[in-house]
Design a protein around this motif. Structure first.
Motif, PDB file in Angstrom:
ATOM      1  N   GLY A 190     -10.599   7.923  -1.790  1.00 15.14           N
ATOM      2  CA  GLY A 190     -11.199   6.759  -1.874  1.00 15.14           C
ATOM      3  C   GLY A 190     -10.691   5.679  -2.721  1.00 15.14           C
ATOM      4  O   GLY A 190     -11.124   4.647  -2.951  1.00 15.14           O
ATOM      5  N   TYR A 191      -9.447   6.008  -2.954  1.00 13.91           N
ATOM      6  CA  TYR A 191      -8.518   4.998  -3.822  1.00 13.91           C
ATOM      7  C   TYR A 191      -7.058   4.779  -3.051  1.00 13.91           C
ATOM      8  O   TYR A 191      -6.727   5.668  -2.642  1.00 13.91           O
ATOM      9  CB  TYR A 191      -8.268   5.636  -5.298  1.00 13.91           C
ATOM     10  N   VAL A 192      -6.678   3.734  -3.347  1.00 12.95           N
ATOM     11  CA  VAL A 192      -5.520   3.391  -2.758  1.00 12.95           C
ATOM     12  C   VAL A 192      -4.446   2.797  -4.002  1.00 12.95           C
ATOM     13  O   VAL A 192      -4.698   2.242  -4.916  1.00 12.95           O
ATOM     14  CB  VAL A 192      -5.573   2.154  -1.723  1.00 12.95           C
ATOM     15  N   PHE A 193      -3.174   3.478  -3.993  1.00 12.20           N
ATOM     16  CA  PHE A 193      -2.222   3.257  -4.991  1.00 12.20           C
ATOM     17  C   PHE A 193      -1.450   1.916  -4.511  1.00 12.20           C
ATOM     18  O   PHE A 193      -0.969   1.920  -3.101  1.00 12.20           O
ATOM     19  CB  PHE A 193      -1.200   4.324  -5.128  1.00 12.20           C
ATOM     20  N   ILE A 194      -1.386   0.880  -5.079  1.00 10.53           N
ATOM     21  CA  ILE A 194      -0.628  -0.511  -4.752  1.00 10.53           C
ATOM     22  C   ILE A 194       0.333  -0.930  -5.787  1.00 10.53           C
ATOM     23  O   ILE A 194       0.282  -0.229  -6.843  1.00 10.53           O
ATOM     24  CB  ILE A 194      -1.701  -1.553  -4.754  1.00 10.53           C
ATOM     25  N   LYS A 195       1.211  -1.466  -5.060  1.00  9.51           N
ATOM     26  CA  LYS A 195       2.347  -1.942  -5.932  1.00  9.51           C
ATOM     27  C   LYS A 195       2.306  -3.715  -5.587  1.00  9.51           C
ATOM     28  O   LYS A 195       2.542  -4.049  -4.479  1.00  9.51           O
ATOM     29  CB  LYS A 195       3.619  -1.466  -5.593  1.00  9.51           C
ATOM     30  N   GLU A 196       2.269  -4.309  -6.748  1.00  7.82           N
ATOM     31  CA  GLU A 196       2.637  -5.881  -6.775  1.00  7.82           C
ATOM     32  C   GLU A 196       3.926  -6.131  -6.714  1.00  7.82           C
ATOM     33  O   GLU A 196       5.172  -5.236  -7.235  1.00  7.82           O
ATOM     34  CB  GLU A 196       1.852  -6.439  -7.711  1.00  7.82           C
ATOM     35  N   ALA A 197       4.347  -7.527  -6.294  1.00 12.21           N
ATOM     36  CA  ALA A 197       5.824  -7.904  -6.442  1.00 12.21           C
ATOM     37  C   ALA A 197       6.249  -8.091  -7.897  1.00 12.21           C
ATOM     38  O   ALA A 197       7.483  -7.959  -7.922  1.00 12.21           O
ATOM     39  CB  ALA A 197       5.826  -9.327  -5.794  1.00 12.21           C
ATOM     40  N   ASN A 198       5.237  -8.244  -8.654  1.00 10.07           N
ATOM     41  CA  ASN A 198       5.871  -8.308 -10.062  1.00 10.07           C
ATOM     42  C   ASN A 198       6.097  -7.225 -10.757  1.00 10.07           C
ATOM     43  O   ASN A 198       6.436  -6.833 -12.002  1.00 10.07           O
ATOM     44  CB  ASN A 198       4.983  -9.350 -10.945  1.00 10.07           C
TER      45      ASN A 198
ATOM     46  N   LEU B 194       0.672  -1.281  -0.087  1.00 13.36           N
ATOM     47  CA  LEU B 194      -0.032  -0.132  -0.042  1.00 13.36           C
ATOM     48  C   LEU B 194       0.963   1.106  -0.017  1.00 13.36           C
ATOM     49  O   LEU B 194       1.618   1.622   0.926  1.00 13.36           O
ATOM     50  CB  LEU B 194      -0.876  -0.071   1.263  1.00 13.36           C
ATOM     51  N   ALA B 195       0.992   1.908  -1.151  1.00 15.68           N
ATOM     52  CA  ALA B 195       1.931   2.975  -1.370  1.00 15.68           C
ATOM     53  C   ALA B 195       1.312   4.467  -0.967  1.00 15.68           C
ATOM     54  O   ALA B 195       1.852   5.133  -0.424  1.00 15.68           O
ATOM     55  CB  ALA B 195       2.411   2.994  -2.862  1.00 15.68           C
ATOM     56  N   ASP B 196       0.009   4.692  -1.224  1.00 13.30           N
ATOM     57  CA  ASP B 196      -0.249   6.105  -1.343  1.00 13.30           C
ATOM     58  C   ASP B 196      -2.124   6.010  -1.096  1.00 13.30           C
ATOM     59  O   ASP B 196      -2.654   4.736  -1.800  1.00 13.30           O
ATOM     60  CB  ASP B 196       0.069   7.115  -2.219  1.00 13.30           C
TER      61      ASP B 196
END
Length: 291
Positions: A236-244, A230-232
């Motif tokens: 009402g939205y969340v910026f996510i980063k996956e391992a790939n 969970l980056a930011d």
């Protein structure tokens, strides 16, 4: 008359002391009653679970969680109940929370692996160094660092009071050991701090968007139960980063943080009895063993 005054003063003193003792003991009685209520709710959840009433079990476990705070046993049983309802996103979320509080627990790890498999997710291979640093939580590694610093301070103090008492191979060995432990504690805190940002996708096929707006273009889909960073956040939205390496914005109700910030607290560090046991029977099918 003087005797009466002394007697009256003594009675007032005794009465005041009695009130003070009652005031001190009252919270203890309330705490004991709350603890019993939490255990009763937990037991009711286990009973409902054994009868196959998983919705009711979840209600009782959530009520126990509200009273007891986040404990491995409650989180573990919630994961089991959601698993039996085939809600793999919620199941993985609660297993991840339980495993954070009780790292290395083989029952939690086994059920988490099975839930990931049923959700179509691959259990990430954990490197030896990551497994080592996951042996303690952030608080655990912090305490390791504090203990090492206290040990070093004690060594310096003893050597100052009685010069020469710690010298030669003994001093060098202890100093090197403390240094290694201190470095390990620092690295462990860094690793565990990064884990604080993890979340689990709880919605089915959550859409990734290129920007935090409903009208934004979809850039991909994330499977339910996947652990993301969970980056930011933004409106009402969340910026996510996956391992790939894939990243994007998803609605905040589609993901839940592994470590929520709602004020609940940890009160236990291992699974107490009784809990509902491992789901994994070893042949891929579900099997409930009571412990």
């Amino acid at each position: 008359m003087r005797l009466f005054k002394k007697s009256k003063s003594g009675s007032i003193l005794i009465f005041t002391l009695a009130l003070g003792m009652m005031a001190l003991l009252a919270p203890l009685g309330n705490t004991a009653a709350e603890d019993n209520m939490g255990r009763d709710l937990f037991a009711q959840g286990n009973t409902a679970y054994a009868k196959g009433n998983y919705d009711q079990a979840i209600v009782h476990y959530q009520a126990a969680l509200d009273r007891e705070g986040y404990t491995p046993a409650i989180l573990y049983n919630l994961g089991n109940a959601y698993y039996m309802k085939n809600e793999m996103g919620q199941s993985i979320l609660y297993y991840e929370r339980a495993l954070y509080l009780d790292p290395g627990n083989i029952d939690i790890e086994a059920n988490l692996a099975l839930a990931r498999k049923n959700a179509g997710l691959v259990m990430p291979d954990k490197t030896p160094w990551k497994a080592f640093f996951d042996g303690f939580t952030l608080n655990g590694w912090t305490w390791v660092g504090v203990i090492v610093l206290c040990t070093l301070s004690l060594m310096i103090l003893v050597n100052g009071i009685r010069p020469g008492i710690l010298r030669g191979p003994v001093l060098k060995t202890m100093a090197c050991l403390c240094l290694l432990l201190f470095l390990a504690a620092g690295a462990g805190m860094v690793v565990q701090y990064e884990d604080l940002k993890h979340g689990v996708i709880t919605s089915e096929n959550a859409r990734l968007r290129v920007s935090p707006f409903d009208s934004a273009t979809a850039s991909g889909v994330v499977k339910r139960g996947k652990v993301v960073n969970l980056a930011d956040t933004y409106k009402g939205y969340v910026f996510i980063k996956e391992a790939n390496g894939q990243s994007g914005w998803i609605p905040e109700d589609a993901v839940s943080a592994v470590l929520p910030t709602d004020g609940n607290h940890q009160t236990q560090t291992s699974l107490p009895q009784p809990t509902v046991g491992k789901i994994n029977r070893g042949d891929g099918e579900s099997d409930i063993n009571k412990t």
